[in-house]
Write a protein that holds these residues in place. Structure first.
Motif, PDB file in Angstrom:
ATOM      1  N   VAL A  82       0.829  -1.215   0.000  1.00  0.00           N
ATOM      2  CA  VAL A  82       0.000   0.000   0.000  1.00  0.00           C
ATOM      3  C   VAL A  82       0.861   1.261   0.000  1.00  0.00           C
ATOM      4  O   VAL A  82       1.860   1.332   0.708  1.00  0.00           O
ATOM      5  CB  VAL A  82      -0.884   0.038   1.283  1.00  0.00           C
ATOM      6  CG1 VAL A  82      -1.789   1.247   1.266  1.00  0.00           C
ATOM      7  CG2 VAL A  82      -1.698  -1.227   1.409  1.00  0.00           C
ATOM      8  N   ALA A  83       0.470   2.209  -0.816  1.00  0.00           N
ATOM      9  CA  ALA A  83       1.043   3.561  -0.705  1.00  0.00           C
ATOM     10  C   ALA A  83      -0.145   4.513  -0.681  1.00  0.00           C
ATOM     11  O   ALA A  83      -0.849   4.664  -1.676  1.00  0.00           O
ATOM     12  CB  ALA A  83       1.960   3.867  -1.865  1.00  0.00           C
ATOM     13  N   MET A  84      -0.359   5.093   0.475  1.00  0.00           N
ATOM     14  CA  MET A  84      -1.539   5.929   0.651  1.00  0.00           C
ATOM     15  C   MET A  84      -1.326   7.341   0.108  1.00  0.00           C
ATOM     16  O   MET A  84      -0.225   7.738  -0.224  1.00  0.00           O
ATOM     17  CB  MET A  84      -1.906   5.996   2.137  1.00  0.00           C
ATOM     18  CG  MET A  84      -2.479   4.711   2.667  1.00  0.00           C
ATOM     19  SD  MET A  84      -3.957   4.256   1.746  1.00  0.00           S
ATOM     20  CE  MET A  84      -4.796   3.262   2.946  1.00  0.00           C
ATOM     21  N   ASN A  86      -1.464  10.257   1.618  1.00  0.00           N
ATOM     22  CA  ASN A  86      -0.512  11.050   2.402  1.00  0.00           C
ATOM     23  C   ASN A  86       0.750  10.233   2.621  1.00  0.00           C
ATOM     24  O   ASN A  86       0.676   9.034   2.900  1.00  0.00           O
ATOM     25  CB  ASN A  86      -1.114  11.423   3.755  1.00  0.00           C
ATOM     26  CG  ASN A  86      -2.331  12.309   3.600  1.00  0.00           C
ATOM     27  OD1 ASN A  86      -2.417  13.094   2.661  1.00  0.00           O
ATOM     28  ND2 ASN A  86      -3.282  12.154   4.493  1.00  0.00           N
ATOM     29  N   VAL A  87       1.875  10.913   2.513  1.00  0.00           N
ATOM     30  CA  VAL A  87       3.146  10.211   2.723  1.00  0.00           C
ATOM     31  C   VAL A  87       3.215   9.792   4.193  1.00  0.00           C
ATOM     32  O   VAL A  87       3.067  10.623   5.083  1.00  0.00           O
ATOM     33  CB  VAL A  87       4.331  11.133   2.376  1.00  0.00           C
ATOM     34  CG1 VAL A  87       5.649  10.456   2.721  1.00  0.00           C
ATOM     35  CG2 VAL A  87       4.286  11.499   0.902  1.00  0.00           C
ATOM     36  N   ALA A  88       3.396   8.494   4.394  1.00  0.00           N
ATOM     37  CA  ALA A  88       3.473   7.977   5.764  1.00  0.00           C
ATOM     38  C   ALA A  88       4.818   7.297   5.959  1.00  0.00           C
ATOM     39  O   ALA A  88       4.965   6.093   5.711  1.00  0.00           O
ATOM     40  CB  ALA A  88       2.323   7.005   6.028  1.00  0.00           C
ATOM     41  N   ASN A 146       7.641   6.862  -0.396  1.00  0.00           N
ATOM     42  CA  ASN A 146       6.356   6.354   0.097  1.00  0.00           C
ATOM     43  C   ASN A 146       5.958   5.080  -0.657  1.00  0.00           C
ATOM     44  O   ASN A 146       5.501   4.101  -0.059  1.00  0.00           O
ATOM     45  CB  ASN A 146       5.298   7.446  -0.092  1.00  0.00           C
ATOM     46  CG  ASN A 146       4.036   7.176   0.694  1.00  0.00           C
ATOM     47  OD1 ASN A 146       4.095   6.666   1.809  1.00  0.00           O
ATOM     48  ND2 ASN A 146       2.897   7.506   0.110  1.00  0.00           N
TER      49      ASN A 146
END
Lengths: 319, 384
Positions: A82-84, A86-88, A146
């Motif tokens: 997963v890459a959402m 917003n950068v997490a 990300n």
């Protein structure tokens, strides 16, 4: 027939009075890049969060790799990256440490993980930034980090939620090429965006969402064939008379003609050689013309025709 | 143990701030223990002045006044030359010069009260206030008896008796303070540093893990929920153990004799329980922190407010009753209470009340943990 990786049936998610997902039905097949297209607030991220079991839904079912998706279905989760939106990532860890951390959530074996981290760094083009902290990276590099964190463990299903928001064109292209590369290597990709050009560029099948409903789905050709609008032709023409304008409107496949400030805009409903027919008319009537533009219908046209509103500014208008 | 490792990498980033708190703590402890020891050597005594006295009076009153002043002051002979007198006053060998005239007794007995004696003080000193206060007090008392028709001899006798009465001055908890070992002061200020360090260290790490996007990403992973939380818990536990080890290690260096006594052992247990409470508090508070930039200010606020409310910096004895009632709802109060009672206790067998204080701090730890759980649960429900 390809195996279905994700199956969503009649998914309903409500936030009190607001219906975020309204009996959403989708299926994603193995090996494809599936685009979820829709304006902001259309339910794309909510749908993704339901697929990932991050959100409880009110009704319907979500199956991933043939299994019901639950928060504790770690066997299925192991196969998802997963890459959402917003950068997490951890601001306190370097690029390499971040990738290693997220890869470590899936892979315990040290040697295998080290190799995966190296592959992810190479894939995202972050080799020279591996010791950098995220705070020192540009927006584009941060987005690449990300994504690298999400795909380092080599998942079979990759979910990318608007991964190119606020990214410069160079980084965007790199990200899109990377996604296609992952797909060629066997990963199924679900790609959400409100940038239709990106979706058109990389997605095999597309679902268009609006107000939590899937209003159309299929390949981009199938989607475009659903609407009346075919080719859109614009011609710089001086001194066009209303009679000539009317005659052009009566040409085959032409269903709409507009003439304003020396620019003639013609919309055709499918058919071939429309431009040739129009220019032939110009020749016969000795009408002088300048530049000629011919455009195929876009997904925005599809969205516009179905919902009566614009999908989103083109990529050039991105923030 | 990937999360455990990341936990400490994040903590490492805040190490400078944590070290700063340790330095502040050591500075406070050293300063207070040194100054308190100095104070403890002193007992209350009335301020004594160096008085240069010239008594020309041939009567009884002048001698009685000189005698009275001599009881609590150093009465000296006035140097003969003016130059020597100025030098003596300049170097504070004499604070005040008092001259009693020849016919002082007669004139005072005749009812003359004002302008009989001549006093000179060092400009800017408080000596004139003290000496004149004493002289006035004595003469007014004598005058009062004379005015009542009592003879000079008897009036002087009664005045000397009256003026001999001294107010009983006692320190609040002075008996305890006087006997407090350095170890007491070492442990007294621990709540401040423990809360500050825990909020700064654990709070920052927890904030990173609990960030909405980060939390979502972690939840997407195939690492089981229990395993993830266990690693974070172990990280917190290891950090708390490390903090305890550092501070008890420093105690070994600064007050080893105390630490290895029964009282020291109880103080150590008190500190360890409080560190767990501080950890729990940091965990609870981290649920409300919005960004990393505010965490330093937040740790200061938490550390100072809990310390002031709990009587860490200000002794409970000087706090009002209302403040003391409020302080009961703060764990540092119970820590300080235990710390004080440990000094009074004869040994482990005599530590009944202390165990209850420990239990109170432990209950606070449990309460903070439960409140943190509840807050997170509510947050999760709102997000759903």
């Amino acid at each position: 027939m390809a195996e279905k990786v994700v199956e969503i049936e009649n998914l309903v998610k409500r936030y009190r009075e607001l219906v975020a997902l309204d009996h959403l039905c989708l299926s994603v097949e193995e090996g494809e890049i599936f685009g979820l297209l829709g304006p902001n607030g259309s339910g794309k991220t909510t749908a993704i969060n339901c697929i990932l079991s991050l959100l409880k839904f009110d009704k319907g079912s979500v199956r991933v790799f043939g299994e019901e998706m639950r928060p504790d279905n770690y066997r299925v989760k192991r196969q998802i990256g997963v890459a959402m939106q917003n950068v997490a990532v951890f601001g306190e860890l370097t690029v390499q440490e971040n990738i290693d951390y997220f890869c470590g959530l899936y892979i315990r074996e040290k040697e295998l993980r080290r190799q995966c981290v190296e592959d992810a760094i190479a894939f995202s083009g972050l080799s020279e930034f591996r010791k950098f902290y995220p705070g020192k990276l540009s927006g584009g590099l941060l987005r690449r980090l990300n994504i690298a964190c999400g795909v380092a463990h080599k998942p079979k299903l990759i979910i990318l939620d608007e991964p190119t928001v606020a990214v410069d064109p160079q980084s965007r292209n790199r990200i899109l090429e990377g996604i296609q590369k992952l797909n060629r290597e066997g990963a199924t990709v679900i790609y959400t965006s409100h940038y239709m050009e990106e979706v058109e560029q990389i997605c095999g099948r597309i679902a268009i969402l609006d107000k939590g409903r899937c209003i159309a789905s299929g390949t981009k050709e199938e989607l475009k064939s659903m609407i009346k609008t075919g080719e859109k032709i614009r011609i710089e023409a001086e001194g066009l008379t209303p009679v000539q304008e009317k005659e052009i409107g009566e040409l085959r496949h032409v269903y709409q003609v507009g003439y304003q400030d020396g620019m003639l805009e013609i919309r055709c409903s499918g058919g071939k050689h429309n431009l040739a027919h129009i220019l032939e008319y110009f020749g016969k009537n000795e009408i002088g013309f300048g530049r000629v533009y011919a455009e195929q219908p876009t997904l925005n046209d599809v969205f516009l025709e179905i919902t009566g509103k614009e999908l989103r500014d083109p990529v050039g208008g991105q923030q | 143990m990937i999360i455990f490792k990341a936990f400490f990498k994040i903590l490492k980033k805040n190490l400078t701030g944590i070290a700063l708190y340790v330095v502040i703590y050591l500075a406070i402890t050293v300063f207070v223990s040194v100054t308190s020891t100095e104070r403890a050597d002193e007992v209350f005594s009335k301020e004594a002045m160096d008085i240069g006295l010239e008594n020309r009076d041939q009567g009884r009153l002048g001698a009685a006044l000189a005698g009275y002043l001599g009881q609590s002051n150093a009465v000296k002979k006035i140097p003969e030359s003016r130059e020597e007198l100025c030098d003596a006053m300049y170097y504070r060998e004499i604070d005040y010069v008092l001259k009693i005239p020849e016919d002082f007794t007669e004139r005072f007995g005749a009812g003359e009260r004002e302008g009989l004696i001549e006093g000179t003080d060092v400009p800017g000193s408080a000596a004139s206030f003290f000496v004149e206060h004493e002289v006035d007090g004595f003469l007014k008392t004598v005058g009062m008896y004379l005015d009542a028709g009592i003879g000079m001899e008897r009036a002087l006798q009664l005045a000397e008796e009256d003026m001999g009465v001294r107010a009983d001055v006692s320190f609040l908890s002075r008996d305890d303070a006087r006997q407090m070992p350095v170890g007491y002061y070492y442990f007294q200020y621990l709540p401040y540093v423990f809360i500050s360090i825990m909020v700064l260290g654990v709070g920052a790490a927890m904030m990173s893990f609990q960030d909405r996007d980060m939390d979502g990403r972690n939840k997407c992973a195939s690492m089981p929920f229990f395993s993830r939380n266990l690693q974070i818990f172990l990280g917190c536990a290891a950090f708390t153990a490390a903090v305890d080890a550092v501070f008890l290690g420093m105690a070994c260096g600064s007050c080893a004799e105390y630490l290895f006594s029964a009282k020291g052992a109880l103080s150590a247990v008190n500190a360890v329980i409080f560190s767990i409470c501080a950890l729990s508090l940091a965990w609870f508070l981290s649920g409300f922190l919005k960004n990393q930039e505010t965490i330093v200010g937040f740790s200061n606020l938490a550390g100072l407010s809990f310390s002031f409310l709990g009587g860490v910096f200000v002794p409970m004895d000087v706090m009002g009753e209302t403040a003391r009632q409020i302080a009961r709802f703060v764990p540092s109060y119970w820590y300080e209470k235990a710390n004080g009672e440990i000094q009074k206790a004869g040994g482990l067998a005599d530590a009944g009340q202390i165990w209850l204080d420990f239990l109170a701090v432990a209950m606070f730890a449990l309460a903070f943990f439960s409140m943190g759980l509840l807050a997170r649960r509510m947050k999760l429900m709102r997000a759903q």
